[in-house]
Design a protein around this motif. Structure first.
Motif, PDB file in Angstrom:
ATOM      1  N   MET A  48       9.296   7.801  -3.715  1.00 34.20           N
ATOM      2  CA  MET A  48       8.744   6.372  -3.953  1.00 34.20           C
ATOM      3  C   MET A  48       7.350   6.211  -4.095  1.00 34.20           C
ATOM      4  SD  MET A  48      10.021   3.664  -0.861  1.00 34.20           S
ATOM      5  CE  MET A  48      11.491   4.313  -1.105  1.00 34.20           C
ATOM      6  N   ALA A  49       6.475   6.822  -3.503  1.00 36.53           N
ATOM      7  CA  ALA A  49       5.053   6.712  -3.493  1.00 36.53           C
ATOM      8  C   ALA A  49       4.627   7.113  -4.978  1.00 36.53           C
ATOM      9  CB  ALA A  49       4.463   7.600  -2.582  1.00 36.53           C
ATOM     10  N   GLU A  50       4.995   8.064  -5.381  1.00 33.77           N
ATOM     11  CA  GLU A  50       4.867   8.804  -6.873  1.00 33.77           C
ATOM     12  C   GLU A  50       5.008   7.667  -7.806  1.00 33.77           C
ATOM     13  OE1 GLU A  50       3.008  11.027  -9.383  1.00 33.77           O
ATOM     14  OE2 GLU A  50       2.828  11.217  -7.110  1.00 33.77           O
ATOM     15  N   LYS A  51       5.977   7.169  -7.761  1.00 31.87           N
ATOM     16  CA  LYS A  51       6.715   5.885  -8.771  1.00 31.87           C
ATOM     17  C   LYS A  51       5.747   4.870  -8.527  1.00 31.87           C
ATOM     18  CE  LYS A  51      11.649   6.889  -8.912  1.00 31.87           C
ATOM     19  NZ  LYS A  51      13.006   6.467  -8.659  1.00 31.87           N
ATOM     20  N   ARG A  52       5.143   4.513  -7.579  1.00 38.22           N
ATOM     21  CA  ARG A  52       4.188   3.443  -7.138  1.00 38.22           C
ATOM     22  C   ARG A  52       2.759   3.799  -7.530  1.00 38.22           C
ATOM     23  NH1 ARG A  52       8.692   2.359  -4.166  1.00 38.22           N
ATOM     24  NH2 ARG A  52       9.025  -0.052  -3.865  1.00 38.22           N
ATOM     25  N   ASN A  53       2.447   5.167  -7.515  1.00 34.76           N
ATOM     26  CA  ASN A  53       1.273   5.774  -7.786  1.00 34.76           C
ATOM     27  C   ASN A  53       0.293   5.221  -6.611  1.00 34.76           C
ATOM     28  OD1 ASN A  53      -0.758   7.275  -9.046  1.00 34.76           O
ATOM     29  ND2 ASN A  53      -1.645   5.480  -9.970  1.00 34.76           N
ATOM     30  N   HIS A  54       0.770   5.224  -5.393  1.00 32.28           N
ATOM     31  CA  HIS A  54       0.316   4.928  -4.033  1.00 32.28           C
ATOM     32  C   HIS A  54       0.780   5.880  -3.068  1.00 32.28           C
ATOM     33  CE1 HIS A  54      -2.150   2.501  -1.394  1.00 32.28           C
ATOM     34  NE2 HIS A  54      -1.153   2.282  -0.775  1.00 32.28           N
ATOM     35  N   HIS A  55      -0.261   6.886  -2.511  1.00 33.57           N
ATOM     36  CA  HIS A  55       0.260   7.793  -1.973  1.00 33.57           C
ATOM     37  C   HIS A  55       0.066   7.865  -0.375  1.00 33.57           C
ATOM     38  CE1 HIS A  55      -0.010   9.098  -6.102  1.00 33.57           C
ATOM     39  NE2 HIS A  55       1.038   9.567  -5.865  1.00 33.57           N
ATOM     40  N   PRO A  56       0.941   8.016   0.672  1.00 34.86           N
ATOM     41  CA  PRO A  56       0.531   7.855   1.872  1.00 34.86           C
ATOM     42  C   PRO A  56      -0.133   9.082   2.513  1.00 34.86           C
ATOM     43  CG  PRO A  56       2.854   8.364   1.652  1.00 34.86           C
ATOM     44  CD  PRO A  56       2.319   8.217   0.323  1.00 34.86           C
ATOM     45  N   GLU A  57      -0.406   8.954   3.679  1.00 35.63           N
ATOM     46  CA  GLU A  57      -0.968  10.260   4.487  1.00 35.63           C
ATOM     47  C   GLU A  57       0.596  10.498   5.406  1.00 35.63           C
ATOM     48  OE1 GLU A  57      -4.415   9.261   6.977  1.00 35.63           O
ATOM     49  OE2 GLU A  57      -5.428   8.545   5.060  1.00 35.63           O
ATOM     50  N   LEU A  58       0.839  11.571   5.319  1.00 37.37           N
ATOM     51  CA  LEU A  58       2.189  11.933   5.876  1.00 37.37           C
ATOM     52  C   LEU A  58       1.890  13.172   7.149  1.00 37.37           C
ATOM     53  CD1 LEU A  58       4.296  12.274   2.762  1.00 37.37           C
ATOM     54  CD2 LEU A  58       4.429  10.582   4.560  1.00 37.37           C
ATOM     55  N   PHE A  59       2.047  12.984   8.066  1.00 33.71           N
ATOM     56  CA  PHE A  59       2.132  13.975   9.301  1.00 33.71           C
ATOM     57  C   PHE A  59       3.426  14.383   9.731  1.00 33.71           C
ATOM     58  CE2 PHE A  59      -1.522  11.187   9.099  1.00 33.71           C
ATOM     59  CZ  PHE A  59      -2.486  12.048   9.106  1.00 33.71           C
ATOM     60  N   ASN A  60       3.678  15.874   9.827  1.00 30.66           N
ATOM     61  CA  ASN A  60       5.287  16.061  10.106  1.00 30.66           C
ATOM     62  C   ASN A  60       4.954  17.217  11.013  1.00 30.66           C
ATOM     63  OD1 ASN A  60       7.504  18.432   8.956  1.00 30.66           O
ATOM     64  ND2 ASN A  60       8.186  16.623  10.225  1.00 30.66           N
ATOM     65  N   VAL A  61       5.576  17.055  12.666  1.00 28.96           N
ATOM     66  CA  VAL A  61       5.952  18.133  13.514  1.00 28.96           C
ATOM     67  C   VAL A  61       7.242  17.883  13.806  1.00 28.96           C
ATOM     68  CG1 VAL A  61       5.445  18.917  15.663  1.00 28.96           C
ATOM     69  CG2 VAL A  61       3.430  17.777  14.179  1.00 28.96           C
ATOM     70  N   TYR A  62       7.965  19.135  13.538  1.00 31.59           N
ATOM     71  CA  TYR A  62       9.525  19.234  13.733  1.00 31.59           C
ATOM     72  C   TYR A  62      10.294  17.995  13.247  1.00 31.59           C
ATOM     73  CZ  TYR A  62      13.912  20.469  15.718  1.00 31.59           C
ATOM     74  OH  TYR A  62      15.363  20.332  15.777  1.00 31.59           O
ATOM     75  N   ASN A  63      10.542  17.217  14.275  1.00 33.40           N
ATOM     76  CA  ASN A  63      11.629  15.978  14.029  1.00 33.40           C
ATOM     77  C   ASN A  63      10.834  14.658  13.851  1.00 33.40           C
ATOM     78  OD1 ASN A  63      11.314  15.862  16.636  1.00 33.40           O
ATOM     79  ND2 ASN A  63      13.201  14.905  16.810  1.00 33.40           N
ATOM     80  N   LYS A  64       9.517  14.817  13.897  1.00 25.19           N
ATOM     81  CA  LYS A  64       8.632  13.595  13.918  1.00 25.19           C
ATOM     82  C   LYS A  64       7.921  13.566  12.722  1.00 25.19           C
ATOM     83  CE  LYS A  64       8.269  13.890  18.992  1.00 25.19           C
ATOM     84  NZ  LYS A  64       9.032  15.007  19.164  1.00 25.19           N
TER      85      LYS A  64
END
Length: 92
Positions: A48-64
């Motif tokens: 979704m972000a790539e289609k909008r050319n607007h990229h979020p900061e994503l942080f992932n730890v296991y299920n969060k």
């Protein structure tokens, strides 16, 4: 590109469940049942972000997953961030 004022951001956040304004951006924490679901969500957000050319900061730890949106070249929250946050809300 015009950045939102603190008042405008708070007004926009009323329509976005559990999103918070902090450090010139908006963010939300998502919790899933396991890593696979969290990763699947990240992939959907990424497409979704790539289609909008607007990229979020994503942080992932296991299920969060924590997502942070800010328009870096505007140094604050803009329409791009609010629009992407609304779209992300439609995924989960």
């Amino acid at each position: 590109m015009k950045t939102y004022s603190a008042e405008t951001i708070q007004s926009e956040l009323k329509a976005l469940k559990d999103w918070q304004f902090a450090n010139n951006g908006i963010e939300k924490k998502f919790v899933f049942s396991d890593f696979t679901q969290a990763l699947g969500f990240i992939v959907q957000v990424g497409v979704m972000a790539e289609k909008r050319n607007h990229h979020p900061e994503l942080f992932n730890v296991y299920n969060k997953v924590t997502i942070r949106l800010t328009t870096h070249d505007a140094n604050g929250v803009t329409d791009k961030d609010i629009d992407l946050a609304k779209a992300i809300e439609q995924i989960k």
